[in-house]
Structure formats: C-alpha cells, structure tokens
Design a protein around this motif. Structure first.
Motif, PDB file in Angstrom:
ATOM      1  N   GLY A   1      -4.034   9.739  -2.886  1.00  0.00           N
ATOM      2  CA  GLY A   1      -5.185   9.086  -2.272  1.00  0.00           C
ATOM      3  C   GLY A   1      -4.996   7.626  -1.946  1.00  0.00           C
ATOM      4  O   GLY A   1      -5.910   7.003  -1.386  1.00  0.00           O
ATOM      5  N   PHE A   2      -3.851   7.038  -2.252  1.00  0.00           N
ATOM      6  CA  PHE A   2      -3.624   5.614  -2.032  1.00  0.00           C
ATOM      7  C   PHE A   2      -2.420   5.397  -1.122  1.00  0.00           C
ATOM      8  O   PHE A   2      -1.431   6.132  -1.197  1.00  0.00           O
ATOM      9  CB  PHE A   2      -3.392   4.882  -3.351  1.00  0.00           C
ATOM     10  N   ASP A   3      -2.526   4.397  -0.263  1.00  0.00           N
ATOM     11  CA  ASP A   3      -1.388   3.913   0.510  1.00  0.00           C
ATOM     12  C   ASP A   3      -0.686   2.833  -0.302  1.00  0.00           C
ATOM     13  O   ASP A   3      -1.343   1.913  -0.827  1.00  0.00           O
ATOM     14  CB  ASP A   3      -1.844   3.348   1.855  1.00  0.00           C
ATOM     15  N   VAL A   4       0.623   2.916  -0.385  1.00  0.00           N
ATOM     16  CA  VAL A   4       1.397   2.029  -1.259  1.00  0.00           C
ATOM     17  C   VAL A   4       2.247   1.089  -0.408  1.00  0.00           C
ATOM     18  O   VAL A   4       2.873   1.509   0.582  1.00  0.00           O
ATOM     19  CB  VAL A   4       2.302   2.836  -2.209  1.00  0.00           C
ATOM     20  N   SER A   5       2.271  -0.168  -0.790  1.00  0.00           N
ATOM     21  CA  SER A   5       3.166  -1.161  -0.181  1.00  0.00           C
ATOM     22  C   SER A   5       3.798  -1.985  -1.301  1.00  0.00           C
ATOM     23  O   SER A   5       3.161  -2.226  -2.336  1.00  0.00           O
ATOM     24  CB  SER A   5       2.408  -2.074   0.791  1.00  0.00           C
ATOM     25  N   THR A   6       5.041  -2.386  -1.086  1.00  0.00           N
ATOM     26  CA  THR A   6       5.774  -3.127  -2.116  1.00  0.00           C
ATOM     27  C   THR A   6       6.348  -4.416  -1.542  1.00  0.00           C
ATOM     28  O   THR A   6       6.674  -4.496  -0.351  1.00  0.00           O
ATOM     29  CB  THR A   6       6.921  -2.282  -2.698  1.00  0.00           C
TER      30      THR A   6
END
Length: 291
Positions: free
Chosen positions: A109-114
C-alpha cells in the motif's frame, strides 16, 4: 730565558715548510707567529682528516635504518593488504546472504523512495497524504535467529556448548505525518522490544480483551500544526498522555495502515536495504585499499 724565536721554533717545528725563509737580520711582523700557527693547525687538520674522508663510502652505498615516513608507508601497505583480504571475504559472504534472502521486500500500500540512509513511504488515504520517514543509521541490532525449518539445528543450539545463532535486524524509529485540509498530524514513533512490551502491559496499554494483541511500536510524541512545523510548535509526550487519548491515536494510525503488520514489513524492508548499503560501503572501501 728563551727568546721569541726559540719559542716560535719550539711551537712550530715545521714552520719552514709553510713559511717563506726570512733572514735573521730582518724583523718579522707581530702577527707572523699567529699566522704561522693557524697555517700549521690547518695543515694538521687536513693531514689527519683527509685519509678519514677518503675512507668514507660513496653516497650511493650509504646504509641506514628506514626513516619514519618509509616505515609508515610499509605499515600502511601491509594494513591495506590485510583490509583488502577481509573485504573480499566479507563482500562475498554478504552477497551470498542477499541471494538467499530472495526478491526485494515490499511494504503493501505504500510507494517507497530511498536516498542513502533515508527511506520514505507514501500513500493517499481518503484525501489524506500519509508519509512515513525512517533513517536506517544506528538502527541495526543482533537478535536470535529462529529456524523453524531445521529442527536438528534447533536441537543443536539447545546444547550448552553450541553458540546461539544470531542475525542482524534493522529496527529504525519512524515518524508519521498525516496532512489534511492544511493541517498536519505528526507522530514520532519508536519500535518496542520485548521488555518494553511487558512494561506497557503493566501500564494497561496495548492490551485488548478480545484477543491477545500487542503493538510493535509506541507513540513517543504527538503534535498538530498548520503549515510548516516550527521550533515553538507544541509537542505532547506519549508518556503523559491520557490512556484513552493514547489508544484513540493508535486506532487512528491503525485505520490508516500504520499498525504492527506495517512495522513487520518495515523491518524486513529496512533490514534488506541496510544490508545493501553495508555491501556498497565495503565495495567503496575496497576501491581505496585494493592494490
């Protein structure tokens, strides 16, 4: 009493070879004796030192102990070589561990960015913008590994002589912001350990009557502000919150997908991601020390 000429001859028996012959009738100048003495002294020094100088080895054959700088360079080369050997083994072991882990872990359910050590999870919920931010630095700890697929190994670990197996797990604290209508709800959360769970149970928190359910995180701070957060923004500590108010905040987060299931996936993702950062650090160091 001896005359000055006898004294001069006694002191300078070789003065003839160094001075011009002067007839007895002529008068010598007062500095003649001193000049002759200096000439004799210089000749004596040359006679003594010249053979010694000739016996010295040439510059190219001078031997001496290595200087401090040379010794330091030799030690650095040795230490860099040992570090390179260690890095090669460590990188190989970590990459094998990453392969055994399998594909990347996802947080549902989450968009991830690093961005290096920073990890951001975002999603929208009923017009609200929910953001979870973590930093994996200083968040790795060792815990006992559980291997349910290998009972023989578990039996071996139970023997007193067998060392317990551990694994490295990344458990970062995290912050949650919920933005709606120009207002921001801010939660500072920390992950709970077993001993902290027991303390919360004694305080009457994180306990439900319908099922034996324990939260994996707690709310440390809570604030509400409009626009940007400032240093003067009022922050309420979770330690002094009313129990019902605290439980309602936890229910608000649970409704938006911030619950124990989310924390488990967060831990799995951050553990894998932190390990990749560790391998990258080792490879960068290898590029420096590798001969």
């Amino acid at each position: 009493m001896l005359g000055s000429r006898h004294i001069l001859r006694a002191a300078l028996p070789l003065s003839r070879t160094l001075c011009t012959r002067i007839s007895p009738g002529k008068i010598r100048s007062p500095g003649y004796g001193m000049a002759a003495a200096r000439s004799l002294t210089l000749a004596s020094q040359q006679k003594i030192l010249l053979p010694l100088i000739c016996q010295l080895p040439k510059r190219g054959f001078l031997t001496s102990a290595p200087s401090f700088a040379e010794s330091r360079r030799l030690a650095q080369v040795k230490s860099d070589g040992e570090m390179a050997e260690f890095l090669a083994e460590e990188i190989q072991a970590e990459k094998e561990s990453l392969k055994a882990t399998g594909k990347a872990v996802q947080v549902k359910g989450f968009d991830v960015s690093t961005d290096d050590a920073d990890v951001t999870f975002k999603k929208n919920f009923n017009g609200e913008e929910i953001t979870v931010r973590v930093n994996v630095n200083h968040s790795v700890e060792a815990e006992f590994a559980e291997d349910e697929q290998n009972p023989a190994q578990q039996q071996q670990q139970q023997s007193p002589d067998a060392p317990p197996m551990t694994k490295m797990v990344c458990r970062p604290n995290f912050s949650v912001t919920v933005v709606k209508g120009g207002y921001t709800l801010s939660f500072e959360c920390s992950q709970l350990r077993d001993e902290e769970d027991d303390e919360d149970q004694q305080l009457g928190r994180n306990q439900q009557t319908e099922e034996n359910y324990q939260d994996m995180f707690s709310i440390d701070e809570f604030s509400v502000y409009k626009g940007e957060r400032k240093d003067m923004t009022y922050v309420m500590s979770g330690e002094v919150m009313d129990g019902n108010f605290y439980d309602n905040l936890m229910n608000m987060l649970d409704e938006r997908g911030i619950n124990s299931d989310f924390v488990r996936e967060l831990v799995d993702f951050c553990t894998l991601y932190e390990q990749k950062l560790y391998v990258n650090l080792l490879e960068n160091l290898m590029g420096i020390v590798k001969p």
